[in-house]
Design an enzyme around this catalytic site. Structure first.
Site: not given
Length: 567
Positions: A328, A379, A432
Site C-alpha cells: 500500500d 499500489e 476504499d
C-alpha cells in the site's frame, strides 16, 4: 523466421500450420476480507466458510483471493480509546487477527467442547461487540487448554512454533507488548507514556515484567499458534484449488505497536519515544487539507545501516501468509510526505526521499525468484511522479488502475482501459471505493454520460447493470490481472461499501450472509468472461483438448443449423 529460403522457393508443409499461442498469464480474482465471510459467531472465520468461498472462486475460474491485512485490528477501549476495528491500524505488523479463529475448528482440534459454543449471533453485518463478549473468552479458554497439554500432539507443534527463529523474531516482542498493554494500569496507554523502564526496555524492568506476565505472554503465543494453524490450512486448501492468496501490506506501522516499541532506532522518534515526523499525503483534488495518517516515519538511514533486515523479516513473514503481497502507498518508496507530529492537518509538510531501488535489491536476496522477480504488487495510486513509475518498472512489479477513477476527465486518463498496460492490476473499484452501483448512482450527469458512452451502454435499458458493466470492462482490459470486490460481483448498492477513507466510524463491517452456492449464476457469468477475455486458469492438457472438442462440436452444430435454416 524461415532462414535459407529464397524468394520463389516452396515452403515445407509445416509452414501453413499456425503455432499455438503461448498463454499470456492473464487471470482474475475477488476481494473479500475474511471478516466478511458468513458465519454464526458475529464475524467471518477462517474455517469451513473460507473453504466454501475458495470452492466458489474455483468454480468461477477465479485464481486470486485478495484479503485485507490479517493483523489484529485497531479495537476500541470504552471510555479510553476510540478505534473502529480497522485492519489498517493494528498493533503488530506480523501477528494474526485471532478473532478470525473458527470456533468449530477449535472443537475439532479438541481444545473446546460442542457445549462451549455460544448461541448464534443474529445474521447481520459484523457484530464486534458480540465477538468480544461471546467469542473471545472461548479463544482464551482454547489457548489455556492448549497450554495445559489437553492435546499433546498440538502442544508439541506449539513448542516448535514458538522456537522457530522466523517466528520468535517478531512473536516474543508482540506477545510482551500485548501483555503489558492489557494490564489494568496501562490499558489504553501509549507505550511512550509507560513507566520509563518499560518504555525504554531497560533490562531489569523487562526481566521483571516478563516474569510477572508469563501466563499472558504464553496465552498470546498460543492464540497466534492457533491462528497460524488454521490460516495455513485455508491457504493450503486454496493451493489445491488453484487459488492464490493476495495479501495487503500497509507501508507504515502504527506508532503504538510492538514494531515501533521494539525497534525505536528505525523510526524518526524523539528521545521520549514520541514521533517527530508522521505520515500523510498533501492536499489534492479529494481533500483540501490532505490526509494526516499519523504513523511515525522510517529512519531510512538506519534501515540502510542494517541492510534492511527489518524489512526482510517483515516481507518474509508476509509471504509465509500469502502467495503475493500488495504494498500500500508504494509511492512512498521513492518520495514520501513528512508532516510535523504536532500538526493537525497534512497541509504543511515536505517531500523526502524514500529508499528507492536499494530496498528492493536487498529484498531480492530474501524473497526474489531465480530471475530476481518478487511477488509484489505496487499500489501506485495518487500523486505519481516519474520516479515512482521508474522504480515499479525496475522491479517488474504490477501497478494498479481503478475504473472508478477513469471518467469525467480527458482521454489521457491512465485509468481508462485504452491507456492500461499489461503488467498491471485493474479493479472496477477497491475496498476504499463505493460499490459500482453506489458509485454510478452518485455520478453527475456529465460523468454518467461519459461512462455510458465509453461502454456503449444504455442506462434506460431494463437490462442495464452498472456493476456488470464495470466488471466486463475490467475483464476486457489488457491488464494481466483483474480483481473485483464481491459486492460488485453480486451488484450491491452503496450500503455494502467496506470503507470510506477519511470517515472514522461505520467501516469494515459489511458481510456476505448467504451460502456461496447461491451464487452459481454469478460464477457462470465470471467463467464466461474469463473465457471471453483469456483469463481462464491454466488446465491440464486433456481438459483443454476436451474443451476445444466441445467448442468445435458446438460450432459445427451451429453451422449445420444455420444451413438448414437457409435451405
Amino acid at each position: 523466421p524461415w532462414f535459407g529460403v529464397a524468394p520463389g522457393d516452396t515452403f515445407t508443409e509445416e509452414y501453413g500450420t499456425v503455432p499455438k499461442a503461448d498463454p499470456k498469464g492473464r487471470r482474475a480474482g475477488v476481494v473479500l476480507h475474511p471478516t466478511s465471510l458468513p458465519g454464526p459467531y458475529g464475524t467471518g472465520e477462517i474455517g469451513k466458510e473460507a473453504n466454501k468461498f475458495i470452492d466458489w472462486l474455483a468454480s468461477a475460474d477465479m485464481s486470486i483471493w485478495q484479503v485485507l491485512p490479517l493483523v489484529p485490528p485497531g479495537r476500541p477501549i470504552p471510555g479510553i480509546r476510540e478505534d473502529y476495528w480497522s485492519p489498517y491500524s493494528g498493533q503488530d505488523a506480523n501477528a494474526g487477527n485471532v478473532l478470525l479463529l473458527s470456533l468449530e475448528g477449535l472443537v475439532e482440534l479438541g481444545l473446546l467442547h460442542e457445549s462451549d459454543l455460544p448461541e448464534h449471533a443474529p445474521q447481520s453485518n459484523c457484530d464486534f461487540d458480540y465477538v468480544v463478549t461471546h467469542k473471545e473468552p472461548l479463544l482464551y479458554k482454547a489457548a489455556d487448554n492448549l497450554l495445559a497439554n489437553m492435546v499433546p500432539p498440538l502442544t508439541t507443534e506449539f513448542r516448535g512454533f514458538v522456537s522457530d527463529p522466523e517466528i520468535s523474531a517478531w512473536l516474543d516482542d508482540a506477545a510482551l507488548f500485548a501483555a503489558i498493554g492489557n494490564t489494568p494500569e496501562l490499558l489504553g496507554v501509549d507505550w511512550w507514556e509507560w513507566p520509563v523502564g518499560l518504555r525504554d526496555r531497560e533490562a531489569a524492568a523487562m526481566k521483571e515484567i516478563q516474569a510477572k506476565l508469563t501466563d499472558s505472554i504464553l496465552q498470546y503465543k498460543a492464540l497466534q499458534f492457533l491462528f497460524e494453524k488454521q490460516w495455513n490450512a485455508v491457504k493450503a486448501y486454496a493451493t489445491t484449488k488453484g487459488v492464490k492468496i493476495l495479501g495487503d501490506m500497509p507501508i507504515y506501522v502504527a506508532g503504538h505497536s510492538a514494531d515501533v516499541w521494539a525497534n525505536r532506532e528505525l523510526f524518526t522518534l524523539k528521545e521520549d519515544g514520541k514521533a517527530e515526523l508522521v505520515s500523510g499525503v498533501p492536499p489534492d483534488a479529494f481533500s483540501e487539507t490532505g490526509q494526516l495518517w499519523g504513523s511515525p516515519l522510517y529512519d531510512w538511514q538506519a534501515h540502510i545501516k542494517e541492510d534492511f533486515a527489518w524489512w526482510k523479516q517483515r516481507m518474509s513473514r508476509a509471504l509465509s501468509l500469502y502467495d503475493e503481497v500488495r504494498i500500500d502507498h508504494f509511492r512512498a518508496m521513492t518520495g514520501y510526505w513528512a508532516v510535523d507530529a504536532q500538526a493537525e492537518t497534512a497541509m504543511n509538510g515536505t517531500w523526502k526521499a524514500g529508499p528507492g531501488i536499494a530496498l528492493f535489491d536487498a529484498l531480492k536476496e530474501k524473497i526474489g525468484d531465480e530471475n530476481g522477480d518478487m511477488p509484489i504488487i505496487a499500489e501506485d495510486l495518487g500523486v505519481i511522479t516519474p520516479d515512482v513509475v521508474e522504480l515499479r518498472e525496475d522491479i517488474n512489479a504490477p501497478g494498479m488502475v481503478v475504473l472508478q477513477f477513469a471518467f469525467g476527465g480527458g482521454a489521457s486518463n491512465i485509468h481508462l482501459p485504452h491507456n492500461h498496460y499489461p503488467n498491471s492490476v485493474v479493479y472496477p473499484g477497491t475496498h476504499d471505493n463505493d460499490t459500482c452501483v453506489g458509485w454510478f448512482e452518485s455520478l453527475d450527469a456529465k460523468t454518467a454520460k461519459h461512462v455510458t458512452s465509453y461502454t456503449m451502454s444504455d442506462p434506460d435499458s431494463p437490462d442495464f447493470k452498472p456493476a456488470r458493466m464495470m466488471t466486463q470492462l475490467a475483464m476486457s482490459s489488457v491488464a494481466d490481472t483483474c480483481i473485483i470486490c464481491l459486492q460488485d460481483v453480486v451488484g450491491l448498492d452503496a450500503s455494502a461499501r467496506m470503507n470510506t477513507p477519511g470517515v472514522a466510524d461505520g467501516n469494515w463491517a459489511w458481510r456476505w450472509l448467504k451460502p456461496f452456492d447461491s451464487l452459481e449464476a454469478e460464477a457462470a457469468e465470471l467463467r464466461m468472461m474469463c473465457k471471453d477475455f483469456g483469463r481462464t486458469p491454466p488446465r491440464e492438457e486433456e481438459e483443454e483438448e476436451q474443451e476445444e472438442e466441445e467448442q468445435e462440436e458446438g460450432e459445427t452444430k451451429d453451422a449445420n443449423e444455420s444451413t438448414v435454416a437457409e435451405e
